[in-house]
Write an enzyme that holds these catalytic residues in place. Structure first.
Site, mmCIF file in Angstrom:
data_model
loop_
_atom_site.group_PDB
_atom_site.id
_atom_site.type_symbol
_atom_site.label_atom_id
_atom_site.label_comp_id
_atom_site.label_asym_id
_atom_site.label_seq_id
_atom_site.Cartn_x
_atom_site.Cartn_y
_atom_site.Cartn_z
ATOM 1 N N GLY A 41 0.831 -1.192 0.000
ATOM 2 C CA GLY A 41 0.000 0.000 0.000
ATOM 3 C C GLY A 41 0.865 1.241 0.000
ATOM 4 N N SER A 67 -0.804 9.628 14.618
ATOM 5 C CA SER A 67 0.308 9.645 13.653
ATOM 6 C C SER A 67 -0.143 10.140 12.287
ATOM 7 C CB SER A 67 0.899 8.241 13.526
ATOM 8 O OG SER A 67 -0.129 7.273 13.358
ATOM 9 N N HIS A 113 -0.268 -0.952 -7.032
ATOM 10 C CA HIS A 113 -0.775 -1.506 -8.289
ATOM 11 C C HIS A 113 -0.743 -0.473 -9.412
ATOM 12 C CE1 HIS A 113 -4.378 0.242 -6.345
ATOM 13 N NE2 HIS A 113 -4.733 0.548 -7.565
ATOM 14 N N GLY A 156 -2.036 4.542 16.507
ATOM 15 C CA GLY A 156 -1.696 5.634 17.404
ATOM 16 C C GLY A 156 -1.804 6.980 16.707
ATOM 17 N N VAL A 199 -9.294 7.749 0.530
ATOM 18 C CA VAL A 199 -10.245 7.027 1.364
ATOM 19 C C VAL A 199 -10.478 7.783 2.672
ATOM 20 C CG1 VAL A 199 -10.634 4.906 2.676
ATOM 21 C CG2 VAL A 199 -9.625 4.800 0.387
ATOM 22 N N ALA A 202 0.643 10.983 8.634
ATOM 23 C CA ALA A 202 1.700 10.558 7.713
ATOM 24 C C ALA A 202 2.588 11.727 7.304
ATOM 25 C CB ALA A 202 1.069 9.913 6.478
ATOM 26 N N LYS A 228 -12.129 6.372 16.437
ATOM 27 C CA LYS A 228 -11.814 7.805 16.551
ATOM 28 C C LYS A 228 -12.111 8.543 15.252
ATOM 29 C CE LYS A 228 -7.887 7.413 14.067
ATOM 30 N NZ LYS A 228 -7.414 8.193 12.914
ATOM 31 N N LYS A 271 -6.844 1.412 9.858
ATOM 32 C CA LYS A 271 -7.768 1.783 10.925
ATOM 33 C C LYS A 271 -9.201 1.764 10.398
ATOM 34 C CE LYS A 271 -4.291 4.715 13.159
ATOM 35 N NZ LYS A 271 -3.935 6.078 13.603
#
Length: 342
Positions: A8, A139, A32, A137, A280, A141, A192, A106
């Site tokens: 991913g 975070s 992909h 957690g 997403v 990116a 969350k 998540k």
């Protein structure tokens, strides 16, 4: 050092690849999209997802899954929840040896109501791994990619497996704790996102910090109620994957769920919001799943129910807020007492 396949190449998969590369692991980042792989391999950038970040040259992108996982010691799944089952089916066809299997996704599947680790164990033969590890957690990116201080949690059924994942990722920028409560860690990270949608809706409506603070606090109570009903420790939700992830996701423009909620609060419809986001928004599917779980578990989740009405029943956001504010009188400590006594 280890050979690690990261499946991913979105923002989070790319950021985790940077952490692994900084730890001198050989990183194979699977996507992909051929165009994206070329961008990563030739320009050492991932312009669509982390355009401000230069990638280490030791990160090599693959479009062939079999090549990506050949001889690796660990596989990190970082694809959207809706793709987990399909990617696992592909993975079991090409993997020919045992690995440390980690996921950093998540969400909850709204059809089966399964957590991500449960989907993985359904689709992946146990011959290929000992236990699934979840990494979760507070975070973003974007910040991890810039090597800003970040702290997360890893959890597994066995501490030994969790510690293998901890050793892979921990460094001076990316601190990793272990937690034995895999159910709570996964639920905290998934649920969350629902409250983050609500925080964005609140700001989009023009409400202030008072409203958002109340939403986050009462949202945490809902998360803990559902989590403990499903076997989680209430202490998990006071940690990084509970209140920690809530804070970062509900208060930052980096959060897709917050941004999507903000646009909903300003009157845009869900279809247009998701098209505009271009990535997403896990909280949408998770809201549907959590609403179904709350009914199945007999757990009261009024904020989640309200957001479900906005997303899927065309309810007006302000009307939902009015409903929440005019609910019957309650004792605040009643929820905490019930959670701690479970």
């Amino acid at each position: 050092m280890a050979n690690v396949a990261v499946l991913g190449a979105g923002s989070w998969g790319t950021a985790l690849s940077i952490v692994l590369a900084d730890n001198h692991h050989e990183v194979r980042l699977w996507t992909h999209r051929a165009e994206q792989a070329n961008d990563i391999n030739e320009s050492h950038t991932n312009k669509k997802y982390l355009k401000e970040v230069s990638l280490p040259e030791s990160i090599v992108a693959y479009t062939d899954l079999k090549q990506a996982v050949q001889d690796v010691t660990a596989v990190v799944l970082v694809v959207p929840t809706k793709a987990i089952r399909d990617v696992c089916k592909q993975l079991r066809e090409v993997l020919d040896h045992k690995v440390t299997l980690i996921h950093a996704t998540k969400g909850i599947d709204p059809d089966s109501l399964k957590r991500v680790s449960e989907i993985i164990t359904e689709e992946m033969p146990s011959d290929y791994y000992d236990d699934v590890v979840v990494l979760s957690g507070p975070s973003h990116a974007e910040e991890v990619g810039l090597r800003q201080p970040t702290t997360v949690t890893v959890s597994s059924e066995t501490m030994k497996t969790a510690e293998l994942a901890q050793d892979l990722f921990i460094n001076e920028h990316f601190r990793v704790y272990t937690n034995p409560d895999i159910v709570g860690v996964e639920l905290g990270g998934a649920l969350k996102n629902i409250i983050a949608l609500g925080a964005g809706i609140s700001d989009g409506l023009g409400y202030g910090d008072n409203a958002k603070a109340a939403l986050i606090t009462r949202g945490l109570a809902e998360i803990a109620r559902l989590g403990t009903s499903m076997g989680s420790s209430p202490l998990t939700f006071a940690g990084l994957t509970g209140v920690g992830d809530l804070i970062v996701t509900c208060t930052s423009q980096h959060s897709r769920n917050y941004r999507a909620g903000y646009m909903l609060g300003q009157g845009q419809n869900l279809e247009d919001v998701l098209e505009h986001m271009g990535m997403v928004v896990e909280g949408v599917r998770t809201t549907n799943a959590a609403y179904k779980l709350s009914k199945e578990q007999g757990v009261e989740m009024p904020i989640t129910h309200g957001i479900e009405q906005i997303l899927f029943q065309n309810a007006e956001p302000k009307d939902v807020v009015d409903q929440l504010m005019t609910r019957g009188r309650r004792h605040e400590m009643e929820d905490l007492t019930n959670v701690l006594s479970d």
